[in-house]
Design a protein around this motif. Sequence first.
Motif, PDB file in Angstrom:
ATOM      1  N   ALA A  19       0.732  -1.165  -0.094  1.00  0.00           N
ATOM      2  CA  ALA A  19      -0.041   0.044   0.202  1.00  0.00           C
ATOM      3  C   ALA A  19       0.838   1.236   0.055  1.00  0.00           C
ATOM      4  O   ALA A  19       0.666   2.140  -0.699  1.00  0.00           O
ATOM      5  CB  ALA A  19      -1.072  -0.055   1.236  1.00  0.00           C
ATOM      6  N   ALA A 417      -6.064   6.986  -3.497  1.00  0.00           N
ATOM      7  CA  ALA A 417      -6.748   6.130  -2.541  1.00  0.00           C
ATOM      8  C   ALA A 417      -7.101   4.706  -2.900  1.00  0.00           C
ATOM      9  O   ALA A 417      -7.041   3.773  -2.108  1.00  0.00           O
ATOM     10  CB  ALA A 417      -8.023   6.830  -2.411  1.00  0.00           C
ATOM     11  N   THR A 421      -5.840   1.775  -0.698  1.00  0.00           N
ATOM     12  CA  THR A 421      -6.966   1.227   0.219  1.00  0.00           C
ATOM     13  C   THR A 421      -7.332  -0.266  -0.033  1.00  0.00           C
ATOM     14  O   THR A 421      -7.453  -1.202   0.722  1.00  0.00           O
ATOM     15  CB  THR A 421      -8.424   2.240  -0.132  1.00  0.00           C
ATOM     16  OG1 THR A 421      -7.779   3.566   0.317  1.00  0.00           O
ATOM     17  CG2 THR A 421      -9.261   1.729   0.941  1.00  0.00           C
ATOM     18  N   LEU A 424      -4.699  -2.370   1.193  1.00  0.00           N
ATOM     19  CA  LEU A 424      -4.668  -2.474   2.598  1.00  0.00           C
ATOM     20  C   LEU A 424      -6.098  -3.408   3.220  1.00  0.00           C
ATOM     21  O   LEU A 424      -5.884  -4.152   3.983  1.00  0.00           O
ATOM     22  CB  LEU A 424      -4.842  -1.087   3.510  1.00  0.00           C
ATOM     23  CG  LEU A 424      -3.831  -0.218   3.547  1.00  0.00           C
ATOM     24  CD1 LEU A 424      -4.100   1.218   4.363  1.00  0.00           C
ATOM     25  CD2 LEU A 424      -2.911  -1.104   4.656  1.00  0.00           C
ATOM     26  N   VAL A 425      -7.185  -3.290   2.707  1.00  0.00           N
ATOM     27  CA  VAL A 425      -8.246  -3.877   2.770  1.00  0.00           C
ATOM     28  C   VAL A 425      -8.009  -5.640   2.720  1.00  0.00           C
ATOM     29  O   VAL A 425      -8.390  -6.057   3.769  1.00  0.00           O
ATOM     30  CB  VAL A 425      -9.634  -3.435   2.158  1.00  0.00           C
ATOM     31  CG1 VAL A 425     -10.583  -4.512   2.347  1.00  0.00           C
ATOM     32  CG2 VAL A 425      -9.879  -1.964   2.460  1.00  0.00           C
TER      33      VAL A 425
END
Lengths: 437, 259
Positions: A19, A417, A421, A424-425
């Motif tokens: 990320a 983003a 993101t 990360l998710v």
Amino acid sequence: MRRELAIVFRARVTWMAAALAALLIGHGFILAIDLFSASSRSALASKLQSREMDPLAGIVRPTLGGLDLALVLLGPLLSARALSMEKERRTFGALCLAAGSPARVIAAKTAVALLGCGLMVATPIVLLAAYALAGGHIDLLETSVSLGGELLRLLLVVMTSMAAAAWTDTLAQAATVGIVASLTSWAIDAAEGFAALAWLGGASAWSIERQLAPFGKGLVPVGPFLWLFFAAATGFGLACVGGSFAQRARAKAITAVGVLLGGALLMGSAGTIRHAYDWTEARRASLPPRAVEGLRDLRAPIEITVYLDRDDSRRRQIESDALQKLVLARPDIVVRMPLDAEEHPSEAGRGDDYGRIVVRVGDGIRETRSTSRRELVTLIFEAAGQTLPDWVAPAYPGFPVVIEGSRRRYLVALAYAGVPTLLLVIGLRLARRRTAR
Amino acid sequence: MTGVGLGNPGSIDTTTSSTVALDVQSVGVFVGSRWIVRDVTFDARGGELVAIIGPNGAGKTTLLEAIVGLRHAKLGSLRVNGQALRHFTDFARSFSFLPDAATLPPEATVRTLVDHASSLSCGDHVARALRQGLALDPLLGKPVAVLSRGEHQRVALYCTLVLERPIAVLDEPFSAFDPLQLRSIFDMVRELAAPTTAIVASIHQLADAEQIANRILILSGGRPIAFGDLASLRQMARDGGASLEGVFVSLLADADRAS
């Protein structure tokens, strides 16, 4: 392998690093788009100027620049972790006994480390695809070559870090050694412009950046490809020696030196290979096809002597343009830079000879002060007693594009983003399973 | 050498096992500037469990690592089933090893580790029996990170024992178990040790060693003090009814006096 995959892909650090890398790459990508759009606004008014709007140089390379940084700074940590954690957890020896040999364990660890670090490569692919969807032009082949260069860098970073992990006891030690090894190449490159590092100037042949540079231009150079491959193989060899057991320390050190010397020898040999393939769109890195054929038909040896010192911008221009194209056509061309032998070149010390470019083809000699590729090629044919063939190259139209408004907003959201993101998710979901009772 | 009290030639061999599976002769390990283990000689027979006991810093872990080939033994020789071990592959074919205080990867699930270890073993039936014996089935879906210490050690034991190598070398394998678990683990380990696999284990709890070991090697300061079954050790300690702890204390005191 599932065990090794779990260690890498269920670890939060893998996804957090991916990320973070996505943010770095995304930032480079957005800056590149803004610059390219700004240049494109004026280029769209002029056909001549629009030819200079090259997405490989303007978009792909800056985007991959972020990947370079991420691989050099985060790659060693991720790669070394796969092996170092086994050592810190005291399971490495038992694992080697179970697998049959340390080399097998290291090979499996290397494979998953490549995949783990490979996550970082996903970001530029997504961003470049998004750029194409937003109306930008991306040539698949030349972009793949550039990306291939990054994969070679990835391979080298992983192998170096594996070697560092094999020779050290903790992740902190291994990551530090891996990062220092990666930064050494940058230091060598910085040697030319930074007095404190000038002593590294002699090691320029060992610069990884120098070996990778042609890939960034859409070229597939055989020598640098083999150089990087042998360097990676040397790293793997060192990792296997470092991870071996039941050997005396001295025997291990001697074997490691042998591997290093063998690797250096192979890399040195690979460095002499100058054959390269131009896979750029419209073969724009090459001279016009007829000129290339003509140059290859010349039987006599070609030698070019350039009286320009390293700091001269004309020297950099001739090296990156005319000489590179000539070597692509005739890898056996001998290029001499006599002023490189001077220890302290200065402008005041430049004589009348300074700026001369002497072309020798067999017994024929011509001379110029122009760095134009057409001028140089013309002189080569004149020196060989022939006329310059048709100077008609396939047209490269250039691909100016102005990305603004909603298209830019969409790309900004994706770069800053969306991709980070998403990574990360996914990472948090996988890592959460590991603590869910 | 079989059942001979080191430094005490009067001890007796009462083991009943048949062939020597592991033969350790005069092994010495030098680390840094000193000998961590010196002149250790003992053997283990197929089907028996040899316990290595000793105070902290006695060199138990170093000796075990040297036996399995993870440390260079500067002196001595190792034979497994009569064959000298030279290359790491020889060691890998001969030993499975459970290191002390090893941490299984918390990122993996028990199933992942069990499958991985089983893929390296030869027999399905052994794997099944071990899984049942160690009660692993309820743990299979759990991530390693949430296991208790005892559960963690059961998984680690499985990953070691399932490999079915001639010699299983276990460093402090029982320290994580409660007394109830210990009883079933002992039974299972005994069962596994019959008839071909020899087990060499360092055991810190002397009561555990007394309960499970066929023969015991006592180390102190990197040197062997005694080796034999409990009866022979008692004889060496000149105390026929002593527990292993009593024998251990007595022999260590003798060794201290002698040095």
